[in-house]
Design a protein around this motif. Structure first.
Motif, PDB file in Angstrom:
ATOM      1  N   THR A 261      52.406  96.601   8.565  1.00 33.09           N
ATOM      2  CA  THR A 261      52.327  95.772   7.350  1.00 33.09           C
ATOM      3  C   THR A 261      53.420  96.042   6.327  1.00 33.09           C
ATOM      4  O   THR A 261      53.809  95.132   5.588  1.00 33.09           O
ATOM      5  N   ALA A 262      53.899  97.267   6.244  1.00 33.36           N
ATOM      6  CA  ALA A 262      54.803  97.647   5.152  1.00 33.36           C
ATOM      7  C   ALA A 262      56.043  96.769   5.081  1.00 33.36           C
ATOM      8  O   ALA A 262      56.386  96.228   4.016  1.00 33.36           O
ATOM      9  N   ARG A 263      56.716  96.577   6.197  1.00 31.35           N
ATOM     10  CA  ARG A 263      57.926  95.755   6.199  1.00 31.35           C
ATOM     11  C   ARG A 263      57.624  94.277   6.471  1.00 31.35           C
ATOM     12  O   ARG A 263      58.134  93.399   5.731  1.00 31.35           O
ATOM     13  N   PRO A 264      56.807  93.964   7.503  1.00 33.63           N
ATOM     14  CA  PRO A 264      56.570  92.544   7.773  1.00 33.63           C
ATOM     15  C   PRO A 264      55.847  91.827   6.641  1.00 33.63           C
ATOM     16  O   PRO A 264      56.145  90.670   6.335  1.00 33.63           O
ATOM     17  N   VAL A 265      54.861  92.491   5.997  1.00 34.82           N
ATOM     18  CA  VAL A 265      54.052  91.832   4.975  1.00 34.82           C
ATOM     19  C   VAL A 265      54.600  92.072   3.566  1.00 34.82           C
ATOM     20  O   VAL A 265      54.714  91.141   2.754  1.00 34.82           O
ATOM     21  N   HIS A 266      54.951  93.334   3.273  1.00 31.71           N
ATOM     22  CA  HIS A 266      55.337  93.692   1.904  1.00 31.71           C
ATOM     23  C   HIS A 266      56.850  93.736   1.692  1.00 31.71           C
ATOM     24  O   HIS A 266      57.297  93.981   0.575  1.00 31.71           O
ATOM     25  N   GLN A 267      57.621  93.518   2.760  1.00 30.46           N
ATOM     26  CA  GLN A 267      59.088  93.561   2.684  1.00 30.46           C
ATOM     27  C   GLN A 267      59.594  94.877   2.064  1.00 30.46           C
ATOM     28  O   GLN A 267      60.469  94.891   1.192  1.00 30.46           O
ATOM     29  N   ALA A 268      59.029  95.966   2.527  1.00 28.67           N
ATOM     30  CA  ALA A 268      59.402  97.278   1.991  1.00 28.67           C
ATOM     31  C   ALA A 268      60.781  97.701   2.484  1.00 28.67           C
ATOM     32  O   ALA A 268      61.149  97.464   3.636  1.00 28.67           O
ATOM     33  N   ASP A 269      61.528  98.325   1.600  1.00 24.04           N
ATOM     34  CA  ASP A 269      62.792  98.973   1.980  1.00 24.04           C
ATOM     35  C   ASP A 269      62.548 100.436   2.340  1.00 24.04           C
ATOM     36  O   ASP A 269      63.227 100.999   3.195  1.00 24.04           O
ATOM     37  N   ILE A 270      61.595 101.053   1.647  1.00 22.68           N
ATOM     38  CA  ILE A 270      61.250 102.462   1.881  1.00 22.68           C
ATOM     39  C   ILE A 270      59.744 102.531   2.100  1.00 22.68           C
ATOM     40  O   ILE A 270      58.970 102.082   1.246  1.00 22.68           O
ATOM     41  N   VAL A 271      59.337 103.076   3.237  1.00 22.97           N
ATOM     42  CA  VAL A 271      57.911 103.169   3.581  1.00 22.97           C
ATOM     43  C   VAL A 271      57.517 104.633   3.597  1.00 22.97           C
ATOM     44  O   VAL A 271      58.153 105.452   4.273  1.00 22.97           O
ATOM     45  N   ILE A 272      56.438 104.961   2.879  1.00 21.86           N
ATOM     46  CA  ILE A 272      56.030 106.366   2.735  1.00 21.86           C
ATOM     47  C   ILE A 272      54.532 106.499   2.975  1.00 21.86           C
ATOM     48  O   ILE A 272      53.732 105.764   2.381  1.00 21.86           O
ATOM     49  N   ALA A 273      54.165 107.432   3.823  1.00 24.59           N
ATOM     50  CA  ALA A 273      52.774 107.856   3.971  1.00 24.59           C
ATOM     51  C   ALA A 273      52.650 109.209   3.290  1.00 24.59           C
ATOM     52  O   ALA A 273      53.367 110.155   3.643  1.00 24.59           O
ATOM     53  N   VAL A 274      51.776 109.304   2.293  1.00 21.47           N
ATOM     54  CA  VAL A 274      51.659 110.525   1.513  1.00 21.47           C
ATOM     55  C   VAL A 274      50.235 111.055   1.597  1.00 21.47           C
ATOM     56  O   VAL A 274      49.265 110.287   1.532  1.00 21.47           O
ATOM     57  N   THR A 275      50.118 112.373   1.747  1.00 21.86           N
ATOM     58  CA  THR A 275      48.799 113.004   1.813  1.00 21.86           C
ATOM     59  C   THR A 275      48.874 114.410   1.243  1.00 21.86           C
ATOM     60  O   THR A 275      49.928 115.057   1.279  1.00 21.86           O
ATOM     61  N   ASN A 276      47.731 114.847   0.719  1.00 22.87           N
ATOM     62  CA  ASN A 276      47.625 116.238   0.304  1.00 22.87           C
ATOM     63  C   ASN A 276      47.251 117.130   1.481  1.00 22.87           C
ATOM     64  O   ASN A 276      47.162 118.349   1.341  1.00 22.87           O
ATOM     65  N   GLY A 277      47.054 116.513   2.645  1.00 22.23           N
ATOM     66  CA  GLY A 277      46.758 117.273   3.863  1.00 22.23           C
ATOM     67  C   GLY A 277      48.010 117.435   4.706  1.00 22.23           C
ATOM     68  O   GLY A 277      49.048 117.888   4.211  1.00 22.23           O
ATOM     69  N   SER A 278      47.927 117.020   5.978  1.00 18.98           N
ATOM     70  CA  SER A 278      49.061 117.171   6.885  1.00 18.98           C
ATOM     71  C   SER A 278      49.020 116.071   7.930  1.00 18.98           C
ATOM     72  O   SER A 278      48.062 115.293   7.999  1.00 18.98           O
ATOM     73  N   PHE A 279      50.056 116.018   8.769  1.00 15.63           N
ATOM     74  CA  PHE A 279      50.160 115.021   9.827  1.00 15.63           C
ATOM     75  C   PHE A 279      50.227 115.717  11.181  1.00 15.63           C
ATOM     76  O   PHE A 279      50.746 116.848  11.299  1.00 15.63           O
ATOM     77  N   THR A 280      49.715 115.055  12.207  1.00 24.61           N
ATOM     78  CA  THR A 280      49.827 115.586  13.565  1.00 24.61           C
ATOM     79  C   THR A 280      51.251 115.389  14.058  1.00 24.61           C
ATOM     80  O   THR A 280      52.027 114.591  13.510  1.00 24.61           O
TER      81      THR A 280
ATOM     82  N   PRO B 130      52.186 113.898  16.910  1.00 20.03           N
ATOM     83  CA  PRO B 130      52.418 112.502  17.321  1.00 20.03           C
ATOM     84  C   PRO B 130      52.677 111.573  16.146  1.00 20.03           C
ATOM     85  O   PRO B 130      53.502 110.652  16.242  1.00 20.03           O
ATOM     86  N   ALA B 131      51.991 111.812  15.030  1.00 21.56           N
ATOM     87  CA  ALA B 131      52.224 110.991  13.841  1.00 21.56           C
ATOM     88  C   ALA B 131      53.637 111.200  13.317  1.00 21.56           C
ATOM     89  O   ALA B 131      54.325 110.243  12.926  1.00 21.56           O
ATOM     90  N   GLU B 132      54.090 112.442  13.311  1.00 24.12           N
ATOM     91  CA  GLU B 132      55.445 112.737  12.852  1.00 24.12           C
ATOM     92  C   GLU B 132      56.488 112.088  13.757  1.00 24.12           C
ATOM     93  O   GLU B 132      57.492 111.540  13.278  1.00 24.12           O
ATOM     94  N   GLU B 133      56.246 112.138  15.058  1.00 25.46           N
ATOM     95  CA  GLU B 133      57.198 111.543  15.996  1.00 25.46           C
ATOM     96  C   GLU B 133      57.261 110.026  15.841  1.00 25.46           C
ATOM     97  O   GLU B 133      58.349 109.429  15.838  1.00 25.46           O
ATOM     98  N   LEU B 134      56.088 109.378  15.702  1.00 17.61           N
ATOM     99  CA  LEU B 134      56.059 107.932  15.532  1.00 17.61           C
ATOM    100  C   LEU B 134      56.723 107.527  14.220  1.00 17.61           C
ATOM    101  O   LEU B 134      57.475 106.539  14.165  1.00 17.61           O
ATOM    102  N   ALA B 135      56.458 108.294  13.160  1.00 16.00           N
ATOM    103  CA  ALA B 135      57.062 107.995  11.865  1.00 16.00           C
ATOM    104  C   ALA B 135      58.586 108.077  11.946  1.00 16.00           C
ATOM    105  O   ALA B 135      59.299 107.239  11.373  1.00 16.00           O
ATOM    106  N   ALA B 136      59.084 109.084  12.642  1.00 15.19           N
ATOM    107  CA  ALA B 136      60.527 109.224  12.787  1.00 15.19           C
ATOM    108  C   ALA B 136      61.120 108.035  13.552  1.00 15.19           C
ATOM    109  O   ALA B 136      62.193 107.528  13.202  1.00 15.19           O
ATOM    110  N   GLU B 137      60.420 107.589  14.580  1.00 14.90           N
ATOM    111  CA  GLU B 137      60.892 106.452  15.375  1.00 14.90           C
ATOM    112  C   GLU B 137      60.943 105.171  14.545  1.00 14.90           C
ATOM    113  O   GLU B 137      61.842 104.341  14.715  1.00 14.90           O
TER     114      GLU B 137
END
Length: 326
Positions: free
Chosen positions: A265-284, A286-293
């Motif tokens: 949704t971030a780019r197709p719907v909201h036309q984002a230039d910068i997409v950020i997932a933010v948490t006070n926890g952590s990411f797995t 696989p999530a880090e690898e997908l985000a990098a891709e």
């Protein structure tokens, strides 16, 4: 007896009479050249042995210096300069380790120089020091070179510590700035994030975004936010879309489904230039690898602390400062 200078040295007396007689005969047969050559031989040996002692002292001193420099793993994580502090300590330890190896090599070469001198003058001192005899560079000439290399090593070590002190001083000044900021109302600490509700977490992210000078167009998500909890526009016109995921302390890391949803949704719907997932926890992972891709930025842990607690600008934390809008 051919020697013509006065001496306070007396001949030793051994229990064996034959030994006394042979020694006396050798001394009687000696002349000025023999005595001077023997003195030169002794002097060369003393210089070489003195150098070995200097190099051994130098070697132990450098080893002690290396032991006093804490390994990079011992540098505590306190402010954003922690990585640079670890790098500075690693660099200093590497340079000192190289100097230890160099000192060990010099010490071995000094020992070899001494043995070379001993071998070359063992049979005839006069032949060794005859005016027509060319002196070999492997002898005392090598000792002179080693003296010079020892001096250069000391200079290198002084330079390494001067650079380290200067680097750490610079980092300490930056640390002080971060610590001063962390005591202001604009700083949000990790434990404060943990105590928030999900809605409060979104509001905090919006506040931090506005603190950086970005213009907010959405402060908080809702049932129909389509993965965009906070939206902001940078001064150069780039659109930032945040998806905020609050976690209770000790909660499970966020997995790749969160990234998949945001990516849809971030780019197709909201036309984002910068997409950020933010948490006070952590990411797995696989999530880090997908985000990098998918060129999605993850903001958590130390990066979130840099932005929220210590005041580093978001775009600097994400290495996006100065990047051109798409």
């Amino acid at each position: 007896m051919h020697l013509n200078w006065k001496s306070k040295v007396s001949l030793p007396v051994y229990e064996d009479a034959t030994l006394n007689a042979e020694l006396t005969e050798l001394v009687r047969a000696a002349n000025d050249d023999d005595a001077f050559a023997a003195l030169l031989h002794w002097a060369e040996g003393k210089i070489a042995l003195d150098l070995q002692e200097l190099l051994e002292t130098h070697l132990y001193a450098v080893r002690d210096l290396l032991d006093e420099v804490p390994p990079s793993s011992g540098v505590r994580v306190t402010t954003p300069t922690w990585l640079e502090c670890r790098t500075a300590h690693t660099r200093l330890r590497e340079r000192l380790s190289a100097e230890v190896e160099a000192a060990e090599t010099l010490k071995a070469q000094a020992a070899e120089a001494w043995h070379t001198l001993r071998r070359k003058t063992a049979e005839s001192h006069r032949i060794r020091f005859d005016r027509a005899t060319a002196l070999d560079a492997d002898g005392l000439e090598r000792v002179g070179t080693l003296h010079k290399e020892l001096s250069e090593a000391a200079t290198r070590i002084d330079a390494a510590f001067e650079e380290h002190v200067e680097a750490c001083h610079h980092l300490a000044l930056r640390d002080e700035e971060f610590l001063v900021f962390s005591a202001t109302p604009g700083s949000i600490q990790s434990h404060e994030f943990d105590e928030m509700t999900p809605a409060e977490f979104e509001k905090a992210i919006a506040h931090l975004t506005q603190r950086d000078g970005h213009r907010l167009t959405r402060r908080q998500g809702g049932a129909r936010d389509l993965g965009a909890d906070v939206i902001a526009i940078t001064p150069d016109g780039r659109k930032i879309v945040f998806q905020c995921k609050h976690r209770q302390p000790g909660g499970r890391p966020l997995g790749s489904p969160v990234i998949q949803t945001l990516n849809g949704t971030a780019r197709p719907v909201h036309q984002a230039d910068i997409v950020i997932a933010v948490t006070n926890g952590s990411f797995t992972q696989p999530a880090e690898e997908l985000a990098a891709e998918q060129n999605i930025h993850l903001l958590a842990g130390l990066d979130l602390r840099r932005w929220a607690a210590w005041g580093d600008p978001l775009l600097e934390v994400l290495s996006l400062e100065g990047a051109q809008p798409s």
